[in-house]
Motif scaffolding. Structure first.
Motif, short mmCIF file in Angstrom:
data_model
loop_
_atom_site.label_atom_id
_atom_site.label_comp_id
_atom_site.label_asym_id
_atom_site.label_seq_id
_atom_site.Cartn_x
_atom_site.Cartn_y
_atom_site.Cartn_z
N LYS A 12 1.01 1.44 -10.81
CA LYS A 12 1.21 0.00 -10.68
C LYS A 12 0.10 -0.51 -9.78
O LYS A 12 -0.27 0.14 -8.80
N LEU A 13 -0.43 -1.69 -10.08
CA LEU A 13 -1.59 -2.21 -9.36
C LEU A 13 -1.25 -3.43 -8.53
O LEU A 13 -0.33 -4.18 -8.84
N ASN A 14 -2.03 -3.61 -7.46
CA ASN A 14 -1.93 -4.77 -6.58
C ASN A 14 -3.32 -5.34 -6.35
O ASN A 14 -4.33 -4.64 -6.50
N ASN A 15 -3.36 -6.60 -5.92
CA ASN A 15 -4.63 -7.21 -5.54
C ASN A 15 -5.06 -6.80 -4.14
O ASN A 15 -6.24 -6.86 -3.81
N LYS A 16 -4.09 -6.40 -3.32
CA LYS A 16 -4.37 -6.04 -1.92
C LYS A 16 -4.01 -4.58 -1.69
O LYS A 16 -3.10 -4.04 -2.29
N ASP A 17 -4.75 -4.00 -0.76
CA ASP A 17 -4.49 -2.61 -0.38
C ASP A 17 -3.30 -2.56 0.56
O ASP A 17 -3.27 -3.26 1.57
N GLU A 18 -2.30 -1.75 0.23
CA GLU A 18 -1.11 -1.60 1.06
C GLU A 18 -1.25 -0.34 1.91
O GLU A 18 -1.68 0.69 1.40
N PRO A 19 -0.86 -0.42 3.17
CA PRO A 19 -0.89 0.82 3.98
C PRO A 19 0.16 1.80 3.49
O PRO A 19 1.20 1.40 2.98
N MET A 20 -0.11 3.06 3.67
CA MET A 20 0.81 4.09 3.19
C MET A 20 2.10 4.11 4.01
O MET A 20 3.15 4.41 3.50
N TRP A 21 2.00 3.83 5.28
CA TRP A 21 3.19 3.91 6.14
C TRP A 21 3.61 2.54 6.57
O TRP A 21 3.17 1.72 7.08
N LYS A 50 -9.94 7.55 -5.73
CA LYS A 50 -10.15 6.37 -4.88
C LYS A 50 -8.90 5.50 -4.97
O LYS A 50 -8.19 5.50 -5.97
N ASN A 51 -8.68 4.75 -3.91
CA ASN A 51 -7.52 3.87 -3.88
C ASN A 51 -7.78 2.59 -4.66
O ASN A 51 -6.87 1.99 -5.19
N LYS A 52 -9.04 2.18 -4.75
CA LYS A 52 -9.35 0.97 -5.51
C LYS A 52 -10.00 1.33 -6.83
O LYS A 52 -10.87 2.19 -6.91
N LEU A 53 -9.53 0.66 -7.87
CA LEU A 53 -10.00 0.91 -9.23
C LEU A 53 -10.51 -0.40 -9.80
O LEU A 53 -9.91 -1.46 -9.58
N LYS A 54 -11.58 -0.34 -10.55
CA LYS A 54 -12.17 -1.55 -11.12
C LYS A 54 -11.59 -1.82 -12.50
O LYS A 54 -11.56 -0.94 -13.36
N PHE A 98 -11.56 -5.47 -8.32
CA PHE A 98 -10.95 -4.24 -7.83
C PHE A 98 -9.45 -4.41 -7.71
O PHE A 98 -8.96 -5.43 -7.23
N GLN A 99 -8.75 -3.40 -8.16
CA GLN A 99 -7.30 -3.35 -8.07
C GLN A 99 -6.93 -2.13 -7.24
O GLN A 99 -7.63 -1.13 -7.25
N TYR A 100 -5.83 -2.24 -6.53
CA TYR A 100 -5.38 -1.17 -5.65
C TYR A 100 -4.07 -0.59 -6.17
O TYR A 100 -3.21 -1.32 -6.66
N ILE A 101 -3.93 0.71 -6.01
CA ILE A 101 -2.70 1.38 -6.43
C ILE A 101 -1.61 1.02 -5.42
O ILE A 101 -1.83 1.11 -4.21
N SER A 102 -0.46 0.63 -5.91
CA SER A 102 0.62 0.21 -5.01
C SER A 102 1.16 1.40 -4.20
O SER A 102 1.01 2.56 -4.59
N LYS A 103 1.78 1.07 -3.09
CA LYS A 103 2.34 2.08 -2.20
C LYS A 103 3.41 2.90 -2.92
O LYS A 103 3.44 4.12 -2.82
N LYS A 104 4.27 2.23 -3.66
CA LYS A 104 5.33 2.91 -4.39
C LYS A 104 4.75 3.88 -5.42
O LYS A 104 5.22 5.01 -5.57
N SER A 105 3.70 3.45 -6.12
CA SER A 105 3.07 4.31 -7.11
C SER A 105 2.44 5.53 -6.47
O SER A 105 2.53 6.64 -7.00
N ARG A 106 1.77 5.34 -5.34
CA ARG A 106 1.15 6.47 -4.65
C ARG A 106 2.21 7.49 -4.23
O ARG A 106 1.99 8.70 -4.33
#
Length: 99
Positions: free
Chosen positions: A90-99, A24-28, A35-43
């Motif tokens: 690396k985590l973010n508070n907001k979901d970043e689009p992949m592109w 999942k893209n969001k992790l608790k 909920f924290q989101y995986i950063s675009k760079k990390s993905r």
């Protein structure tokens, strides 16, 4: 190791490794339950690292190495990739689009 952007709690390697298999893209966060989101760079880095074991088989096969050597080297690269992946999160508070 990833750090929660809400409460700044640093996640352990084991905790990150276990959450890695949720797909999942969001992790608790276990500390603050947000909920924290995986950063675009990390993905991007994680996806490149996960492809490396597959790409490493091309030169091994082209040099006609014995199958036992290829399988053992593939096993080693997969294990090393799995061990290294939690360090790339690396985590973010907001979901970043992949592109």
């Amino acid at each position: 190791m990833p750090t929660c952007q809400h409460c700044y709690a640093k996640w352990s390697w084991r905790e990150t490794f276990c959450k890695m298999f949720t797909f999942k893209n969001k992790l608790k966060c276990s500390s603050c339950k947000t909920f924290q989101y995986i950063s675009k760079k990390s993905r991007n880095q994680i996806s490149l690292l996960s492809v490396m074991p597959c790409l490493s088989s091309v030169p091994l096969v082209s040099f006609n190495l014995p199958i036992k050597v290829i399988v053992s080297l593939q096993f080693i690269t997969i294990v090393l990739a799995l061990i290294w992946m939690p360090f790339l999160y690396k985590l973010n508070n907001k979901d970043e689009p992949m592109w």
